[in-house]
Scaffold this motif. Structure first.
Motif, PDB file in Angstrom:
ATOM      1  N   LEU A 164       0.942  -1.140   0.107  1.00  0.00           N
ATOM      2  CA  LEU A 164       0.051   0.077  -0.133  1.00  0.00           C
ATOM      3  C   LEU A 164       1.389   1.256  -0.199  1.00  0.00           C
ATOM      4  CD1 LEU A 164      -2.409  -1.500   2.491  1.00  0.00           C
ATOM      5  CD2 LEU A 164      -3.152  -1.420   0.149  1.00  0.00           C
ATOM      6  N   SER A 165       0.230   2.556  -0.145  1.00  0.00           N
ATOM      7  CA  SER A 165       0.860   3.469  -0.422  1.00  0.00           C
ATOM      8  C   SER A 165       1.429   4.212   0.770  1.00  0.00           C
ATOM      9  CB  SER A 165      -0.213   4.619  -1.817  1.00  0.00           C
ATOM     10  OG  SER A 165      -0.502   4.982  -0.578  1.00  0.00           O
ATOM     11  N   GLY A 166       1.816   5.518   1.625  1.00  0.00           N
ATOM     12  CA  GLY A 166       2.048   6.038   2.763  1.00  0.00           C
ATOM     13  C   GLY A 166       0.568   6.510   3.306  1.00  0.00           C
ATOM     14  N   GLY A 167       0.064   7.458   2.274  1.00  0.00           N
ATOM     15  CA  GLY A 167      -1.459   7.574   2.842  1.00  0.00           C
ATOM     16  C   GLY A 167      -2.384   6.406   3.056  1.00  0.00           C
ATOM     17  N   LEU A 181      -5.289   3.839   7.222  1.00  0.00           N
ATOM     18  CA  LEU A 181      -5.875   2.512   7.729  1.00  0.00           C
ATOM     19  C   LEU A 181      -4.914   2.158   9.468  1.00  0.00           C
ATOM     20  CD1 LEU A 181      -4.758  -0.421   5.057  1.00  0.00           C
ATOM     21  CD2 LEU A 181      -7.021   0.289   5.924  1.00  0.00           C
ATOM     22  N   ALA A 182      -3.880   2.310   9.830  1.00  0.00           N
ATOM     23  CA  ALA A 182      -3.368   2.976  11.188  1.00  0.00           C
ATOM     24  C   ALA A 182      -4.933   3.573  12.273  1.00  0.00           C
ATOM     25  CB  ALA A 182      -2.206   3.421  10.714  1.00  0.00           C
ATOM     26  N   LEU A 183      -5.290   4.995  11.492  1.00  0.00           N
ATOM     27  CA  LEU A 183      -5.750   5.937  11.836  1.00  0.00           C
ATOM     28  C   LEU A 183      -7.161   4.253  12.053  1.00  0.00           C
ATOM     29  CD1 LEU A 183      -6.963   8.541  13.078  1.00  0.00           C
ATOM     30  CD2 LEU A 183      -7.626   8.917  10.906  1.00  0.00           C
ATOM     31  N   ALA A 233       0.708  12.117   5.651  1.00  0.00           N
ATOM     32  CA  ALA A 233       0.950  11.479   4.763  1.00  0.00           C
ATOM     33  C   ALA A 233      -0.082  11.260   3.462  1.00  0.00           C
ATOM     34  CB  ALA A 233       1.753   9.546   4.719  1.00  0.00           C
ATOM     35  N   LEU A 234      -0.872  12.440   4.318  1.00  0.00           N
ATOM     36  CA  LEU A 234      -1.774  12.605   3.132  1.00  0.00           C
ATOM     37  C   LEU A 234      -2.350  13.702   2.352  1.00  0.00           C
ATOM     38  CD1 LEU A 234      -5.585  11.307   5.946  1.00  0.00           C
ATOM     39  CD2 LEU A 234      -3.707  10.241   4.161  1.00  0.00           C
ATOM     40  N   ASP A 235      -2.529  13.809   1.192  1.00  0.00           N
ATOM     41  CA  ASP A 235      -2.316  14.918   0.525  1.00  0.00           C
ATOM     42  C   ASP A 235      -3.910  15.703   1.023  1.00  0.00           C
ATOM     43  OD1 ASP A 235      -5.495  14.119  -1.166  1.00  0.00           O
ATOM     44  OD2 ASP A 235      -4.804  12.712  -1.606  1.00  0.00           O
TER      45      ASP A 235
END
Length: 650
Positions: free
Chosen positions: A537-540, A545-547, A566-568
């Motif tokens: 998966l991408s970093g974002g 998923l961690a959130l 890590a989100l746009d």
């Protein structure tokens, strides 16, 4: 970058350090001298070390004792064969009796079959119980490692732990299956064989027993030297395992910076040192084995010459000489095997020491019950000691909290000093500070990933040290800046954050984290395997998923360490909108680096120099605090702002 990311590690007793040394490239791995330092365990008695295995062996002791008895019986049957040969030579062969010769041959065949069958039975008796012992020890190690504090994992290289749970346990199972039994069997065989030799012809027996004293001295010297080499080799195996693991997990960095040559060079250096240590072990074993084989052979040759002379003089029968020599030859293998049995026993003793180095580490919650029992309220003032309920104090509160990392030098100031902060029930507090100011360290204290070294932290008035860790971590959910996913499905990774959470909770958490869209697009939806560390998966996506994992259990307290980094911009706005609904029903502490994240909070706390420098609303601090305004505008000098001398690059 997380505030607790360490650049240095402290040497742990009994384990190699992990300093990469002077290599010009960014090589990850143990240093060149990691396994060459002397250790207290090098001088520990092998017997004392191996006796520590008894609690694991005790449940299967009946089958192990039975296997040892069967092996001793088989070995003793082997010693009967020379006596049959004596009867055969002095009787049927001397009398030219074909019937007696055939009968003697039948006896020898039956004895040989019985010996082979008993050794096969011994192998069957130990196979299943020893597999159980190994599995139990591996399970105990894994469960113990899971309960050890984070400070332990900060100091220990993962490869050292992996080698203890794999290579070392295989050595222990091999020791219990073969050397342990045959040390007993061979000792019994040699003792019984020597008695038979002395009974048959005491003068020849004394000749054969002459090498005993030199062999005992040689074995003592060998054991002392081999034990050190065995321990060094096993530590070096752990170093190699660490480098391999880190190179595989960091393969993108290695390739991205073109450091495959420096990594390969570091690996070659480690394997060269391991090879040198193994060659030293081989030289020690070869020297011992040469002496063990040469001395008995010389004694046997002398006994043969003396026996031949006695037969020629008529003082000894030919059958007795044949039986004597056959018994002596039967004892050659037990004597010659002493070398490698001692070597395998010392390997197992070193493995036992390494195994119990981890198992002897105190677990994080071992003293919780004792601490809770000792905590009593102070009457008359409404004040409390650590662990009791503070009347009128609700929400999440820090009372004079101080923290110093366990491996920090004694003369350095603590990372956090006198932290006083109160987050009211249902309130969201943003924690802002320059890089290295201790934000991540402070958030790690709430779920007790580290324990405060001074002051106390309370949840709704109850000191967190009075709560069992399981209960504390059921109340507090965390999401770290660097998201960690496991080799499992998306659903399993998210539901890990809430015991008893179901499919509806999963869908809700994915919606809050704005992860439902990409999860549904995966080949198997929430049942898709994400691979090791979720690198598919991408970093974002990993961060969302961690959130989701943090909010799936509907926690009363929520600790978020820069969860949107890590989100746009578009996805961040959507996540913030959904996250506001969650934050409205929970008490939250959010580490923030961007104004958009700060705006999620009701109030903001500025952490500077290990202290809370200011608390207020975002707009209030922008007007009244120059350091905060500089941080939000991106013009602050991180090195100058984070004036914390005690924090060594964490």
């Amino acid at each position: 970058m997380a505030d607790t990311a360490k650049v240095t590690r402290q040497q742990q007793p009994g384990r190699p350090a992990t300093d990469p040394g002077p290599d010009p490239g960014p090589v990850v791995g143990p240093g060149p001298d990691s396994a060459d330092r002397p250790r207290p365990s090098d001088r520990r008695s092998a017997v004392r070390s191996l006796l520590r295995l008894w609690p694991f062996v005790r449940p299967v002791r009946a089958r192990l004792f039975a296997a040892a008895f069967v092996a001793v019986l088989a070995s003793c049957i082997g010693l009967v064969i020379p006596l049959v040969l004596k009867w055969l030579v002095d009787g049927p062969i001397a009398d030219r009796d074909p019937g007696g010769a055939w009968l003697g041959g039948g006896y020898l065949l039956l004895l040989g079959l019985a010996e082979a069958g008993l050794f096969g039975l011994r192998r069957w008796l130990v196979a299943r119980p020893l597999a159980h012992v190994e599995a139990t020890m591996r399970d105990s190690l894994y469960r113990h490692v899971q309960r050890l504090p984070v400070a332990f994992h900060d100091r220990w290289a993962s490869g050292q732990l992996l080698s203890r749970g794999t290579t070392d346990l295989q050595l222990l199972r091999l020791f219990l299956a073969f050397p342990l039994t045959f040390l007993i069997v061979n000792a019994t065989t040699i003792l019984v064989g020597c008695v038979i030799l002395m009974v048959q012809q005491w003068s020849l027996g004394l000749v054969l027993l002459a090498p005993i004293v030199p062999l005992i001295v040689l074995c003592s010297v060998f054991e002392a030297k081999y034990a050190v080499a065995a321990r060094r080799a096993q530590d070096q195996v752990g170093d190699v395992t660490t480098v391999v693991e880190e190179s595989v997990l960091g393969i993108r960095i290695v390739k991205g910076f073109g450091r495959h040559r420096s990594q390969a060079r570091a690996f070659r250096e480690l394997t060269a040192r391991l090879r040198a240590t193994e060659l030293r072990k081989a030289r020690l074993l070869a020297a011992l084995w040469a002496c063990i084989m040469a001395l008995p052979e010389l004694a046997l040759g002398a006994a043969l010459v003396l026996g031949t002379v006695q037969v020629a003089d008529g003082d000894l029968s030919a059958g007795t000489l044949v039986a004597f020599l056959s018994t002596a030859l039967a004892l050659m293998w037990p004597v010659e095997s002493i070398g490698f049995l001692l070597a395998m026993s010392n390997d197992a003793a070193a493995a036992t020491d390494r195994y119990f180095e981890v198992l002897d580490e105190p677990v994080a919650d071992r003293d919780d019950a004792r601490k809770a029992a000792e905590q009593t309220p102070v009457t008359g003032s409404g004040a409390t000691r650590s662990g009791t309920t503070a009347p009128g104090t609700t929400g999440l509160a820090f009372h004079g909290v101080t923290f110093r990392y366990p491996d920090a030098p004694a003369d350095t100031p603590p990372v956090l000093r006198g932290i006083d902060l109160h987050i009211r029930p249902g309130e969201t507090m943003a924690l802002v500070g320059a890089t290295g100011s201790g934000k991540t360290t402070l958030t790690a204290l709430v779920p007790r990933l580290h324990d405060a070294t001074g002051g106390r932290i309370t949840l709704d008035g109850t000191d967190i040290t009075a709560l069992p860790r399981a209960e504390l971590r059921a109340r507090v959910a965390v999401a770290f800046e660097e998201p960690t996913l496991f080799s499992a499905t998306v659903a399993e990774n998210v539901l890990m954050g809430g015991e008893g959470a179901g499919p509806d909770d999963l869908r809700r958490a994915l919606r809050v984290a704005q992860a439902d869209g990409f999860v549904d697009a995966l080949p198997d939806g929430p049942d898709t395997e994400v691979g090791e560390q979720g690198l598919s998966l991408s970093g974002g996506q990993r961060q969302r998923l961690a959130l989701a994992r943090a909010v799936v259990g509907r926690p009363r307290f929520l600790v978020l360490d820069d969860p949107l980094s890590a989100l746009d911009v578009h996805t961040e706005a959507l996540v913030e909108a959904a996250l506001r609904q969650v934050l409205a029903t929970t008490t939250a502490l959010v580490v923030a680096h961007r104004p958009s994240t700060v705006l999620l909070a009701d109030r903001v706390a500025l952490l500077s120099g290990g202290r809370i420098a200011a608390v207020g609303s975002h707009h209030q601090l922008l007007r009244e605090n120059a350091e905060y305004a500089a941080l939000m505008s991106g013009t602050a000098d991180g090195a100058g702002t984070a004036r914390h001398e005690g924090e060594s690059v964490r």
